[in-house]
Scaffold this active site. Structure first.
Site, PDB file in Angstrom:
ATOM      1  CG  ASN A  85      -2.061   0.678   0.951  1.00 35.99           C
ATOM      2  OD1 ASN A  85      -2.334   1.643   0.341  1.00 35.99           O
ATOM      3  ND2 ASN A  85      -3.289   0.032   1.387  1.00 35.99           N
ATOM      4  CG  HIS A 115      23.918   3.770  11.008  1.00 30.50           C
ATOM      5  ND1 HIS A 115      24.394   4.205  10.140  1.00 30.50           N
ATOM      6  CD2 HIS A 115      22.465   3.750  10.711  1.00 30.50           C
ATOM      7  CE1 HIS A 115      23.674   4.572   8.867  1.00 30.50           C
ATOM      8  NE2 HIS A 115      22.341   4.392   9.398  1.00 30.50           N
ATOM      9  CE  LYS A 166      14.363 -10.099  21.025  1.00 37.20           C
ATOM     10  NZ  LYS A 166      13.846  -9.788  22.427  1.00 37.20           N
ATOM     11  CE  LYS A 183      -5.644 -14.115  17.096  1.00 39.06           C
ATOM     12  NZ  LYS A 183      -6.876 -14.023  17.302  1.00 39.06           N
TER      13      LYS A 183
END
Length: 186
Positions: A85, A115, A166, A183
């Site tokens: 989008n 960086h 992560k 969930k």
């Protein structure tokens, strides 16, 4: 021993100088194509997709709404039925591999660039880039940010506004800052 170019270092995930002339020229090319794409009339959608297809490393079927920005383009690889989008930004110093049937909400940022924590190294202009992989069937909500080195598993959902730092397991929903498990998707 042959010394690596700054582009080779970038692609290898090593520290590099983005101010290198070759990398500056590559970014200028990508920014020029993005500018051309972003200035097209909505009626010229086929020309827009043709411009981006020529910029990207590989594509299948895709649709990207303007405005779109990227650093290099050649490190972006899109699977089938990709949709982004308005306001998508992909900072592709490293590979960005996106699977089939992936949807990005408005304002999504995918950034491979980072960086050094050390201020002296930052002052020298050093950076590095780490690949991002997004599996099949992923939905990334509005304003989410995907940070360097992340892998997102198949069918995962990233909630709007999430900051993903992560890896995300397949068939899960994550959200928040930083993104955490919400969930399992059944």
């Amino acid at each position: 021993m042959i010394e690596m170019s700054e582009k080779q270092k970038m692609l290898a995930g090593e520290a590099y100088f983005p101010s290198n002339k070759q990398l500056q020229a590559d970014r200028l090319n990508a920014k020029t194509v993005c500018h051309q794409f972003n200035q097209l009339s909505p009626n010229d959608y086929k020309q827009g997709m043709k411009l981006l297809k020529g910029l990207f490393g590989s594509t299948q079927s895709f649709w990207i709404e303007p405005h779109f920005y990227c650093d290099y383009g050649y490190n972006i690889h899109l699977g089938k039925q990709f949709y982004a989008n308005h306001g998508c930004v992909i900072l592709d110093g490293a590979l960005v591999t996106i699977g089939d049937d992936v949807m990005l909400g408005p304002g999504v940022l995918i950034s491979t660039a980072t960086h050094p924590l050390n201020a002296e190294k930052r002052k020298k202009g050093i950076e590095s880039a780490h690949s991002i992989t997004i599996g099949n069937g992923v939905w990334i909500g509005m304003g989410a940010k995907i940070l360097p080195g992340v892998t997102i598993g198949d069918n995962a959902v990233i909630a709007a506004g999430a900051v993903v730092n992560k890896n995300v397991l397949a068939n899960t929903v994550v959200g928040g800052v930083p993104a955490t498990f919400i969930k399992q998707i059944l």
